[in-house]
Design a protein around this motif. Structure first.
Motif, PDB file in Angstrom:
ATOM      1  N   PRO A   1       0.805  -1.216   0.000  1.00  0.00           N
ATOM      2  CA  PRO A   1       0.000   0.000   0.000  1.00  0.00           C
ATOM      3  C   PRO A   1       0.841   1.271   0.000  1.00  0.00           C
ATOM      4  O   PRO A   1       1.893   1.319   0.636  1.00  0.00           O
ATOM      5  CB  PRO A   1      -0.816  -0.114   1.286  1.00  0.00           C
ATOM      6  N   ASP A   2       0.374   2.268  -0.716  1.00  0.00           N
ATOM      7  CA  ASP A   2       0.995   3.591  -0.679  1.00  0.00           C
ATOM      8  C   ASP A   2       0.594   4.340   0.578  1.00  0.00           C
ATOM      9  O   ASP A   2       1.361   5.130   1.131  1.00  0.00           O
ATOM     10  CB  ASP A   2       0.563   4.406  -1.898  1.00  0.00           C
TER      11      ASP A   2
ATOM     12  N   SER B   1       3.485   5.121   3.089  1.00  0.00           N
ATOM     13  CA  SER B   1       4.540   4.114   3.118  1.00  0.00           C
ATOM     14  C   SER B   1       5.854   4.704   3.613  1.00  0.00           C
ATOM     15  O   SER B   1       6.709   3.980   4.119  1.00  0.00           O
ATOM     16  CB  SER B   1       4.727   3.520   1.718  1.00  0.00           C
ATOM     17  N   GLY B   2       5.979   6.027   3.503  1.00  0.00           N
ATOM     18  CA  GLY B   2       7.176   6.694   3.989  1.00  0.00           C
ATOM     19  C   GLY B   2       7.104   7.073   5.452  1.00  0.00           C
ATOM     20  O   GLY B   2       8.073   7.605   6.011  1.00  0.00           O
TER      21      GLY B   2
ATOM     22  N   ARG C   1      -4.624   1.570   0.297  1.00  0.00           N
ATOM     23  CA  ARG C   1      -4.644   1.954  -1.108  1.00  0.00           C
ATOM     24  C   ARG C   1      -3.293   1.647  -1.734  1.00  0.00           C
ATOM     25  O   ARG C   1      -2.245   2.014  -1.184  1.00  0.00           O
ATOM     26  CB  ARG C   1      -4.960   3.438  -1.259  1.00  0.00           C
ATOM     27  N   SER C   2      -3.355   0.967  -2.870  1.00  0.00           N
ATOM     28  CA  SER C   2      -2.138   0.676  -3.618  1.00  0.00           C
ATOM     29  C   SER C   2      -2.416   0.901  -5.100  1.00  0.00           C
ATOM     30  O   SER C   2      -3.523   1.308  -5.473  1.00  0.00           O
ATOM     31  CB  SER C   2      -1.700  -0.771  -3.376  1.00  0.00           C
ATOM     32  N   GLY C   3      -1.428   0.608  -5.922  1.00  0.00           N
ATOM     33  CA  GLY C   3      -1.640   0.748  -7.360  1.00  0.00           C
ATOM     34  C   GLY C   3      -2.695  -0.204  -7.898  1.00  0.00           C
ATOM     35  O   GLY C   3      -3.234   0.001  -8.985  1.00  0.00           O
ATOM     36  N   ARG C   4      -3.022  -1.199  -7.112  1.00  0.00           N
ATOM     37  CA  ARG C   4      -4.018  -2.196  -7.527  1.00  0.00           C
ATOM     38  C   ARG C   4      -5.426  -1.784  -7.133  1.00  0.00           C
ATOM     39  O   ARG C   4      -6.397  -2.411  -7.555  1.00  0.00           O
ATOM     40  CB  ARG C   4      -3.681  -3.540  -6.885  1.00  0.00           C
ATOM     41  N   GLY C   5      -5.545  -0.758  -6.325  1.00  0.00           N
ATOM     42  CA  GLY C   5      -6.865  -0.323  -5.909  1.00  0.00           C
ATOM     43  C   GLY C   5      -6.932  -0.032  -4.430  1.00  0.00           C
ATOM     44  O   GLY C   5      -5.911  -0.005  -3.740  1.00  0.00           O
TER      45      GLY C   5
END
Length: 115
Positions: A31-32, A53-54, A98-102
């Motif tokens: 996840p972001d 994520s940071g 939330r990630s690039g996948r949704g």
């Protein structure tokens, strides 16, 4: 398939504390940003706290100084430490990732604060 499972909700008295946990599972889930939301009947779901994520965090004004969001990446777990709870914190709390996948939601955990 990504799954988010919350735990740690319950009933607590005014001024008490609870720690919510959200365990994420699913191959390749990176996840972001992760967040905690809450919702009471008849109202929109609102963002309580988020963490990137940071490691950058953000909080709703209503919980600043009382709630702390954190994550343990080794355990794929998101936490929400809630202190000095009031009746206004009563809600169903949801974890979101939330990630690039949704975007993915947990099923929610009830927090009830009584006076």
């Amino acid at each position: 398939q990504v799954q988010l499972v919350e735990s740690g909700g319950g009933s607590v008295q005014f001024g008490g504390s609870l720690r919510l946990s959200c365990v994420a599972s699913g191959s390749g889930f990176r996840p972001d940003v992760m967040g905690w939301y809450r919702q009471v009947p008849g109202k929109q779901r609102e963002l309580v706290a988020s963490i990137t994520s940071g490691g950058s965090t953000a909080y709703a004004d209503s919980v600043k100084g009382r709630f702390t969001i954190s994550s343990d990446n080794a355990k794929n777990t998101l936490y929400l430490q809630m202190n000095s709870l009031t009746a206004e914190d009563t809600a169903v709390y949801y974890c979101k990732g939330r990630s690039g996948r949704g975007a993915y939601w947990g099923q929610g955990t009830q927090v009830t604060v009584s006076s």
